[in-house]
Motif scaffolding. Sequence first.
Motif, PDB file in Angstrom:
ATOM      1  N   LYS A 581     -29.931   2.386  33.564  1.00  0.00           N
ATOM      2  CA  LYS A 581     -29.092   1.318  33.749  1.00  0.00           C
ATOM      3  C   LYS A 581     -29.072   1.001  35.400  1.00  0.00           C
ATOM      4  O   LYS A 581     -29.353  -0.066  35.853  1.00  0.00           O
ATOM      5  CB  LYS A 581     -27.859   0.970  33.146  1.00  0.00           C
ATOM      6  CG  LYS A 581     -27.147  -0.150  33.584  1.00  0.00           C
ATOM      7  CD  LYS A 581     -27.987  -1.377  32.833  1.00  0.00           C
ATOM      8  CE  LYS A 581     -27.045  -2.633  33.026  1.00  0.00           C
ATOM      9  NZ  LYS A 581     -27.718  -3.809  32.486  1.00  0.00           N
ATOM     10  N   ILE A 582     -28.827   1.941  36.188  1.00  0.00           N
ATOM     11  CA  ILE A 582     -28.693   2.094  37.579  1.00  0.00           C
ATOM     12  C   ILE A 582     -30.060   1.818  38.109  1.00  0.00           C
ATOM     13  O   ILE A 582     -30.431   0.938  39.028  1.00  0.00           O
ATOM     14  CB  ILE A 582     -27.995   3.299  37.734  1.00  0.00           C
ATOM     15  CG1 ILE A 582     -26.663   3.479  37.575  1.00  0.00           C
ATOM     16  CG2 ILE A 582     -28.363   3.429  39.668  1.00  0.00           C
ATOM     17  CD1 ILE A 582     -26.082   5.063  37.864  1.00  0.00           C
ATOM     18  N   ILE A 583     -30.786   2.291  37.745  1.00  0.00           N
ATOM     19  CA  ILE A 583     -32.294   2.173  38.117  1.00  0.00           C
ATOM     20  C   ILE A 583     -32.943   0.622  37.759  1.00  0.00           C
ATOM     21  O   ILE A 583     -33.468   0.185  38.663  1.00  0.00           O
ATOM     22  CB  ILE A 583     -33.221   3.315  37.423  1.00  0.00           C
ATOM     23  CG1 ILE A 583     -33.210   4.493  37.654  1.00  0.00           C
ATOM     24  CG2 ILE A 583     -34.685   2.797  37.717  1.00  0.00           C
ATOM     25  CD1 ILE A 583     -33.979   5.368  37.205  1.00  0.00           C
ATOM     26  N   ALA A 584     -32.362   0.178  36.494  1.00  0.00           N
ATOM     27  CA  ALA A 584     -32.807  -1.273  36.246  1.00  0.00           C
ATOM     28  C   ALA A 584     -31.812  -2.195  37.253  1.00  0.00           C
ATOM     29  O   ALA A 584     -32.713  -3.252  37.545  1.00  0.00           O
ATOM     30  CB  ALA A 584     -32.090  -1.503  35.040  1.00  0.00           C
ATOM     31  N   TYR A 585     -30.860  -1.819  37.519  1.00  0.00           N
ATOM     32  CA  TYR A 585     -30.198  -2.598  38.428  1.00  0.00           C
ATOM     33  C   TYR A 585     -30.743  -2.680  39.785  1.00  0.00           C
ATOM     34  O   TYR A 585     -30.690  -3.724  40.452  1.00  0.00           O
ATOM     35  CB  TYR A 585     -28.627  -2.253  38.632  1.00  0.00           C
ATOM     36  CG  TYR A 585     -27.860  -3.180  37.893  1.00  0.00           C
ATOM     37  CD1 TYR A 585     -27.594  -4.385  37.733  1.00  0.00           C
ATOM     38  CD2 TYR A 585     -27.021  -2.057  36.832  1.00  0.00           C
ATOM     39  CE1 TYR A 585     -26.759  -4.985  36.751  1.00  0.00           C
ATOM     40  CE2 TYR A 585     -25.988  -2.913  36.004  1.00  0.00           C
ATOM     41  CZ  TYR A 585     -26.001  -4.347  35.823  1.00  0.00           C
ATOM     42  OH  TYR A 585     -25.192  -4.871  34.991  1.00  0.00           O
ATOM     43  N   ALA A 586     -31.226  -1.645  40.410  1.00  0.00           N
ATOM     44  CA  ALA A 586     -31.819  -1.276  41.904  1.00  0.00           C
ATOM     45  C   ALA A 586     -33.046  -2.189  41.540  1.00  0.00           C
ATOM     46  O   ALA A 586     -33.477  -2.779  42.858  1.00  0.00           O
ATOM     47  CB  ALA A 586     -32.149   0.052  41.954  1.00  0.00           C
ATOM     48  N   LEU A 587     -33.998  -2.040  40.495  1.00  0.00           N
ATOM     49  CA  LEU A 587     -35.372  -2.880  40.725  1.00  0.00           C
ATOM     50  C   LEU A 587     -34.992  -4.235  40.538  1.00  0.00           C
ATOM     51  O   LEU A 587     -35.662  -4.947  41.240  1.00  0.00           O
ATOM     52  CB  LEU A 587     -35.926  -2.078  39.175  1.00  0.00           C
ATOM     53  CG  LEU A 587     -36.580  -0.715  39.221  1.00  0.00           C
ATOM     54  CD1 LEU A 587     -37.143  -0.409  38.078  1.00  0.00           C
ATOM     55  CD2 LEU A 587     -37.652  -0.680  40.354  1.00  0.00           C
ATOM     56  N   ALA A 588     -34.014  -4.689  39.732  1.00  0.00           N
ATOM     57  CA  ALA A 588     -33.882  -6.023  39.526  1.00  0.00           C
ATOM     58  C   ALA A 588     -33.409  -6.682  41.020  1.00  0.00           C
ATOM     59  O   ALA A 588     -33.617  -7.728  41.477  1.00  0.00           O
ATOM     60  CB  ALA A 588     -32.715  -6.248  38.617  1.00  0.00           C
ATOM     61  N   PHE A 589     -32.463  -6.003  41.840  1.00  0.00           N
ATOM     62  CA  PHE A 589     -31.920  -6.341  42.755  1.00  0.00           C
ATOM     63  C   PHE A 589     -33.141  -6.326  43.897  1.00  0.00           C
ATOM     64  O   PHE A 589     -33.186  -7.370  44.597  1.00  0.00           O
ATOM     65  CB  PHE A 589     -30.973  -5.447  43.198  1.00  0.00           C
ATOM     66  CG  PHE A 589     -30.303  -5.615  44.860  1.00  0.00           C
ATOM     67  CD1 PHE A 589     -29.510  -6.823  44.952  1.00  0.00           C
ATOM     68  CD2 PHE A 589     -30.623  -4.846  45.829  1.00  0.00           C
ATOM     69  CE1 PHE A 589     -28.839  -6.816  46.116  1.00  0.00           C
ATOM     70  CE2 PHE A 589     -30.285  -5.253  47.127  1.00  0.00           C
ATOM     71  CZ  PHE A 589     -29.162  -6.246  47.226  1.00  0.00           C
ATOM     72  N   ALA A 590     -34.036  -5.350  43.936  1.00  0.00           N
ATOM     73  CA  ALA A 590     -35.079  -5.387  44.932  1.00  0.00           C
ATOM     74  C   ALA A 590     -36.020  -6.813  44.491  1.00  0.00           C
ATOM     75  O   ALA A 590     -36.490  -7.539  45.443  1.00  0.00           O
ATOM     76  CB  ALA A 590     -36.005  -4.300  44.690  1.00  0.00           C
TER      77      ALA A 590
END
Length: 714
Positions: A581-590
């Motif tokens: 989930k943290i990775i998904a948020y980071a990718l979405a944010f980028a």
Amino acid sequence: MLNKAVFAVTFAIMSVFIALNLGKINSDIYGLIGFDKESKEIFTNLNDSLRDEIIFASSDKMKFENFIAECENSGIFSEILYKINSIKDYQKELEIYKIALLDDESVNLLENNATAFFARSQADFFNKFKPLSASQDFFSLTLHSEILKGGGGIKFDMSENRFYGEIESQKYYFAKAKLEQIYDENVLLNLTQIAKNSEILISGGAIYSALGKNSAKFESAFMGSFSLIICAILLFLAFKNARIFAVVGVVVFGLVSGVFALFLFFESVHSISVVISTSLIGLMLDFSAHWLGSNANSLVKKQSIKDMKKIFLLGFFITAGGYAVFLFSSFDLLLQIAVFAIFALLGAFLFSYFILPEIFDNCEFKSSKIWDKFLQILIKFSAKFKFVNLKFNLVCIAILTLFLYNFAVFKDDISEYSSMDKTLLQMSAKLSTLSSQSYDLAVLDSGSNVPNTLVSSGVIGSYLSAEKFIQSPKTQEKIIEIFANSNADLMKGINPNLVQKELDKLANSRVFTQNEVLNSSLFLNLKNLQIDDKNIVFLYDIKDKVALKNAILAGGGAYLSFKDSANSAFLNIKINAIYLKIIAYALAFALLCYFFGLKISANIVTTVFLSNLITLFILSIFGFSINIFVIFGLILAGAVGVDYMIFALNSHLQTAKKTFGISVAALTSMVSFFALSFSGTSAVAVFGLSVAINIATCAFLATIYATETEFAKF
């Protein structure tokens, strides 16, 4: 026309492929759980050995015999073992293995006081209850065999030629049946119902599997129908034109695409995957909802779909990306849901972009007065929350995080992850006293004295292992040596020459391995006591689990508990899911930063994360545990929330049209996921509830931002 032909042919091919692979659906809990390597090997071996076994028992012999006849006539069993077809063969095996089957008490007596042992044999010589004649068992060894005492739960009555056991001090006739490789599950379920009506205890993994499949089919049909009906009503209220029901094509094509991908990439598909997948109906309608929302109360032109291309693609990649992170999970169920979702959403996107515009070209949709009134109230209400901004999000996130850290319950319970018939569970509990299966077990080397130590120290009540019934080859050699060196005069009053002859017979006896004895017909329900030369010890009535684990580890063994291992596996998966989930948020944010800049992207991500925490807060307030399926729900809903926020950022649309699109998409998705809360499986129900609440929260927050006149205020 070309587009329609391509889609029609593709749909037909996928449908045929699905029809040919329906047998891949299963409800096997072992395939669902990500055990560690050792636990998975042991439990899978146990499951494989029991998968095709059905056991049943009855205290009423007439009912038992009638049910045996029903089973024999059903044609689904390759073997039904409830009697010995040849008593002579059974006695022959007893004769062959009598030394190996001698109980520990007798071995100790023979080693420490041979005179007393032979005195006992002399007293047993004329015992009328001896299972073997004097010529077969001169020293009455079989009278002192643990297997004939019912140490494994099952005894054999030679006078009735029936296997039996005792449950609550009452005699129950016992049978074990093996299913054919290919059988009709409906016939098995019919037999199960007959057994329940006749008060016959029945249990078996295949029964639970068949019930699981039936439940999945019913729930999928019910939830899918419920979702479609409610979504249809909502769509009609929103668009007030019967042609809107053409969007069912989006759902059908998307579902078929998803199921096709499941059967294409997986050899076995879990029924829970099928049930959860029906909840995607709402998400698949998001594309058409956003497009038609932008054309609300105006003539639809097929060319207008091109204006949605960018937002469609961005929404697809972010929503599908929310599922795509599941591909990095070790949990098979998540992998299956991810594959289904990605292909279902892809199918829905393609159908919405290439086929719907052809269908809706020059069509006008006008919302009903009820819907217009609803939107007016929603917009006015949302406008009251102008204080919602990045700072507000961060403060709320901090407060909710603190609350959840101190008060939320983060635990998983394997018992919640399958729906089981309560009557059958009660039957299984009773039959477990006969079937001798336990999901608390130790893996020990041959000759280990740990089980006896555990019993004598009061750590466990009892245990079951091969060595409880079968003497080790080394012990058998000692027994044979004692007989070889014994004096014929020890059996007083019996012809010494006859005694010597029998002693010589035993002195030349063969030594057997435990596996050889276990594979004989003497062991009706104890075939699972060895795996790869290791003894599997089933443990019962555990008093002190910590002392148990320490003693087993000190003895060079391993302790395995199905429930503990499963819950531990789920905890590891949940931690893995949080990382994803943290990775998904980071990718979405980028990705969002690339399109919208840092401030707007930060607001979107914090808003969606806030919706996650609000969902956890609501579930915690109502006493729900934050289990692995809740976390999965948040991962999914987070991706959907980003999609809503992107639509809210569309500066080319009026507030009313943005609110229209968000509300249609959200309500149809909420209905789809809320339908899962009716599932008989707690895990599925809480998954659906968590996603529905999260989507509602995301949609409301997105509507607040949609009412802003200048998005620079972000």
